[in-house]
Design a protein around this motif. Sequence first.
Motif, PDB file in Angstrom:
ATOM      1  N   ALA A   1       0.980  -1.341   0.061  1.00  0.00           N
ATOM      2  CA  ALA A   1      -0.184  -0.067   0.083  1.00  0.00           C
ATOM      3  C   ALA A   1       0.699   1.295   0.040  1.00  0.00           C
ATOM      4  O   ALA A   1       0.259   2.362   0.274  1.00  0.00           O
ATOM      5  CB  ALA A   1      -0.867   0.144   1.333  1.00  0.00           C
ATOM      6  N   CYS A   2       2.194   1.291  -0.371  1.00  0.00           N
ATOM      7  CA  CYS A   2       2.969   2.316  -0.033  1.00  0.00           C
ATOM      8  C   CYS A   2       2.804   3.348  -1.142  1.00  0.00           C
ATOM      9  O   CYS A   2       3.268   4.333  -1.294  1.00  0.00           O
ATOM     10  CB  CYS A   2       4.521   1.898  -0.119  1.00  0.00           C
ATOM     11  SG  CYS A   2       5.173   1.280  -1.586  1.00  0.00           S
ATOM     12  N   ARG A   3       2.186   3.046  -2.341  1.00  0.00           N
ATOM     13  CA  ARG A   3       1.757   3.906  -3.529  1.00  0.00           C
ATOM     14  C   ARG A   3       3.023   4.532  -4.005  1.00  0.00           C
ATOM     15  O   ARG A   3       3.210   5.692  -4.034  1.00  0.00           O
ATOM     16  CB  ARG A   3       0.935   4.926  -3.249  1.00  0.00           C
ATOM     17  CG  ARG A   3      -0.791   4.397  -2.992  1.00  0.00           C
ATOM     18  CD  ARG A   3      -1.643   5.410  -2.792  1.00  0.00           C
ATOM     19  NE  ARG A   3      -1.742   6.143  -3.849  1.00  0.00           N
ATOM     20  CZ  ARG A   3      -2.727   5.893  -5.036  1.00  0.00           C
ATOM     21  NH1 ARG A   3      -3.472   4.656  -4.788  1.00  0.00           N
ATOM     22  NH2 ARG A   3      -2.989   6.611  -6.061  1.00  0.00           N
ATOM     23  N   PRO A   4       4.044   3.720  -4.700  1.00  0.00           N
ATOM     24  CA  PRO A   4       5.085   4.379  -5.551  1.00  0.00           C
ATOM     25  C   PRO A   4       4.449   5.268  -6.657  1.00  0.00           C
ATOM     26  O   PRO A   4       3.569   4.690  -7.467  1.00  0.00           O
ATOM     27  CB  PRO A   4       5.724   3.263  -6.030  1.00  0.00           C
ATOM     28  CG  PRO A   4       4.783   2.053  -6.305  1.00  0.00           C
ATOM     29  CD  PRO A   4       3.827   2.209  -4.932  1.00  0.00           C
ATOM     30  N   SER A   5       4.904   6.489  -6.720  1.00  0.00           N
ATOM     31  CA  SER A   5       4.041   7.446  -7.802  1.00  0.00           C
ATOM     32  C   SER A   5       5.018   7.997  -8.901  1.00  0.00           C
ATOM     33  O   SER A   5       4.837   7.204  -9.840  1.00  0.00           O
ATOM     34  CB  SER A   5       3.574   8.320  -6.934  1.00  0.00           C
ATOM     35  OG  SER A   5       2.676   8.154  -5.898  1.00  0.00           O
ATOM     36  N   LEU A   6       5.776   8.966  -8.633  1.00  0.00           N
ATOM     37  CA  LEU A   6       6.697   9.231  -9.818  1.00  0.00           C
ATOM     38  C   LEU A   6       7.971   8.682  -9.666  1.00  0.00           C
ATOM     39  O   LEU A   6       8.457   8.658  -8.713  1.00  0.00           O
ATOM     40  CB  LEU A   6       6.522  10.702  -9.727  1.00  0.00           C
ATOM     41  CG  LEU A   6       4.980  11.302 -10.272  1.00  0.00           C
ATOM     42  CD1 LEU A   6       4.992  12.904 -10.321  1.00  0.00           C
ATOM     43  CD2 LEU A   6       4.403  10.531 -11.328  1.00  0.00           C
ATOM     44  N   ILE A   7       8.677   8.612 -10.722  1.00  0.00           N
ATOM     45  CA  ILE A   7      10.135   8.305 -10.907  1.00  0.00           C
ATOM     46  C   ILE A   7      11.184   8.886 -11.664  1.00  0.00           C
ATOM     47  O   ILE A   7      10.479   9.428 -12.792  1.00  0.00           O
ATOM     48  CB  ILE A   7       9.914   6.474 -11.076  1.00  0.00           C
ATOM     49  CG1 ILE A   7      11.404   5.806 -11.041  1.00  0.00           C
ATOM     50  CG2 ILE A   7       9.155   6.200 -12.527  1.00  0.00           C
ATOM     51  CD1 ILE A   7      11.136   4.218 -11.066  1.00  0.00           C
ATOM     52  N   THR A   8      12.314   8.939 -11.285  1.00  0.00           N
ATOM     53  CA  THR A   8      13.177   9.589 -12.087  1.00  0.00           C
ATOM     54  C   THR A   8      14.377   9.131 -12.234  1.00  0.00           C
ATOM     55  O   THR A   8      14.989   8.082 -11.097  1.00  0.00           O
ATOM     56  CB  THR A   8      13.399  11.139 -11.737  1.00  0.00           C
ATOM     57  OG1 THR A   8      14.030  12.114 -12.432  1.00  0.00           O
ATOM     58  CG2 THR A   8      14.061  10.950 -10.424  1.00  0.00           C
ATOM     59  N   ALA A   9      15.286   9.084 -13.087  1.00  0.00           N
ATOM     60  CA  ALA A   9      16.872   8.668 -13.058  1.00  0.00           C
ATOM     61  C   ALA A   9      17.544   9.694 -12.296  1.00  0.00           C
ATOM     62  O   ALA A   9      17.359  10.892 -12.368  1.00  0.00           O
ATOM     63  CB  ALA A   9      17.277   8.620 -14.399  1.00  0.00           C
ATOM     64  N   GLY A  10      18.349   9.322 -11.266  1.00  0.00           N
ATOM     65  CA  GLY A  10      19.183   9.858 -10.409  1.00  0.00           C
ATOM     66  C   GLY A  10      20.546  10.205 -10.834  1.00  0.00           C
ATOM     67  O   GLY A  10      20.923   9.654 -11.849  1.00  0.00           O
ATOM     68  N   PRO A  11      21.243  11.030 -10.075  1.00  0.00           N
ATOM     69  CA  PRO A  11      22.525  11.313 -10.466  1.00  0.00           C
ATOM     70  C   PRO A  11      23.551  10.499 -10.529  1.00  0.00           C
ATOM     71  O   PRO A  11      24.931  10.398 -10.645  1.00  0.00           O
ATOM     72  CB  PRO A  11      22.880  12.720  -9.678  1.00  0.00           C
ATOM     73  CG  PRO A  11      22.190  12.519  -8.555  1.00  0.00           C
ATOM     74  CD  PRO A  11      20.741  11.664  -9.050  1.00  0.00           C
ATOM     75  N   ASP A  12      23.081   9.351  -9.664  1.00  0.00           N
ATOM     76  CA  ASP A  12      24.130   8.303  -9.206  1.00  0.00           C
ATOM     77  C   ASP A  12      23.827   6.814  -9.924  1.00  0.00           C
ATOM     78  O   ASP A  12      24.245   5.814  -9.562  1.00  0.00           O
ATOM     79  CB  ASP A  12      23.942   7.814  -7.757  1.00  0.00           C
ATOM     80  CG  ASP A  12      22.512   7.302  -7.225  1.00  0.00           C
ATOM     81  OD1 ASP A  12      21.489   7.910  -8.312  1.00  0.00           O
ATOM     82  OD2 ASP A  12      22.245   6.991  -6.394  1.00  0.00           O
ATOM     83  N   GLY A  13      23.188   7.085 -10.981  1.00  0.00           N
ATOM     84  CA  GLY A  13      22.838   5.613 -12.014  1.00  0.00           C
ATOM     85  C   GLY A  13      22.062   4.853 -11.457  1.00  0.00           C
ATOM     86  O   GLY A  13      21.673   3.857 -12.129  1.00  0.00           O
ATOM     87  N   ALA A  14      21.216   5.188 -10.485  1.00  0.00           N
ATOM     88  CA  ALA A  14      20.014   4.648  -9.959  1.00  0.00           C
ATOM     89  C   ALA A  14      18.842   5.203 -10.294  1.00  0.00           C
ATOM     90  O   ALA A  14      18.591   6.446 -10.954  1.00  0.00           O
ATOM     91  CB  ALA A  14      20.085   4.267  -8.521  1.00  0.00           C
ATOM     92  N   LEU A  15      17.434   4.454 -10.146  1.00  0.00           N
ATOM     93  CA  LEU A  15      16.537   5.117 -10.365  1.00  0.00           C
ATOM     94  C   LEU A  15      15.741   5.482  -8.838  1.00  0.00           C
ATOM     95  O   LEU A  15      16.062   4.933  -7.958  1.00  0.00           O
ATOM     96  CB  LEU A  15      15.350   4.053 -10.881  1.00  0.00           C
ATOM     97  CG  LEU A  15      15.589   3.849 -12.284  1.00  0.00           C
ATOM     98  CD1 LEU A  15      15.340   5.328 -13.132  1.00  0.00           C
ATOM     99  CD2 LEU A  15      16.716   3.123 -12.755  1.00  0.00           C
ATOM    100  N   TRP A  16      14.987   6.819  -8.608  1.00  0.00           N
ATOM    101  CA  TRP A  16      14.376   7.325  -7.347  1.00  0.00           C
ATOM    102  C   TRP A  16      13.140   7.449  -7.562  1.00  0.00           C
ATOM    103  O   TRP A  16      12.585   7.894  -8.638  1.00  0.00           O
ATOM    104  CB  TRP A  16      15.154   8.643  -7.050  1.00  0.00           C
ATOM    105  CG  TRP A  16      16.668   8.314  -6.653  1.00  0.00           C
ATOM    106  CD1 TRP A  16      17.586   8.087  -7.551  1.00  0.00           C
ATOM    107  CD2 TRP A  16      17.216   8.453  -5.422  1.00  0.00           C
ATOM    108  NE1 TRP A  16      18.787   7.819  -6.916  1.00  0.00           N
ATOM    109  CE2 TRP A  16      18.694   7.985  -5.576  1.00  0.00           C
ATOM    110  CE3 TRP A  16      16.678   8.493  -4.251  1.00  0.00           C
ATOM    111  CZ2 TRP A  16      19.462   7.921  -4.258  1.00  0.00           C
ATOM    112  CZ3 TRP A  16      17.720   8.352  -3.066  1.00  0.00           C
ATOM    113  CH2 TRP A  16      18.946   8.193  -3.221  1.00  0.00           C
TER     114      TRP A  16
END
Length: 295
Positions: free
Chosen positions: A54-69
């Motif tokens: 139920a945490c509702r992941p909403s928006l996502i972006t590529a981060g400056p460290d090569g991971a997704l946030w």
Amino acid sequence: MDIREITVADEDAGPYGITTGPDGALWLTLVHAGRIARLSTTGELRTYDLGAPACRPSLITAGPDGALWFTRTQDDRIGRITTDGELSEFALPAPGCGPYGITAGPDGALWFTEMNADRIGRLTPAGDLREFTLPVSQAFVSTITTGPDGALWFTLNQANAVGRITTDGTVTVHGLPTPAAAPVGITAGSDALWCVEIGAGQVARITTDGSVSEFALPDRACRPHAIVAGDDGCWLTEWGANRVAHLSADGTVTEHELPSPKSEPHGLTIGPDGDLWVALEIGKVAVLTSAAAAR
């Protein structure tokens, strides 16, 4: 017009947010299932369980460290996933703050909105957190992007305005001309910001000095939701009309019906292949070919 759809989840799972990752894949939030999905341009799908349905992941972006946030709106966390699926999370101090929009800033940090707290947050990959209180109340701060001026720009849905915050925390608010426009999605072009006005059926262009121009969409009841800049203007989802639209730099609007009825189009991104990829909350992703995305 070539539009195809790819099933990525059951119809009750999402997806909602979508972005292009540093690995050349599409990354999605399965908002109703508490999962993140990775979809290759050839259709290979992997999903990752966040351990909190139920945490509702909403928006996502590529981060400056090569991971997704990504934001976890319901349990007030910022999530991180590496391209090989390693998960971590950062809890925010205020319960109920409702993180929603997120973007990589020009300073090597992640910047995000707190919908229910009238705040903007800044989080470094190392976990250092700062929060900035906005000079508005009950504004429902929504999405955020890095502008061409090196500041962060965000929408204030219930304050009928767009805000700007510098990396040192100085905030400026620019009101929109149309009453009850209710801005949501925002994106940065080469010299200005563009946002959708879900309440007015319009797109607004905001220069970095705060001047606003508005462009009416053919269907004022289409409920535009998300927007992304392309090579010639912007692409946006018309959530209430089951369409994707293109707004050219000269103000010309071209609309494209989606194949599945009531597909609830939300986030969208230009993929590594030049195609337009659109998250459909009925468990699918729509793909407009690069030839279509050029128009």
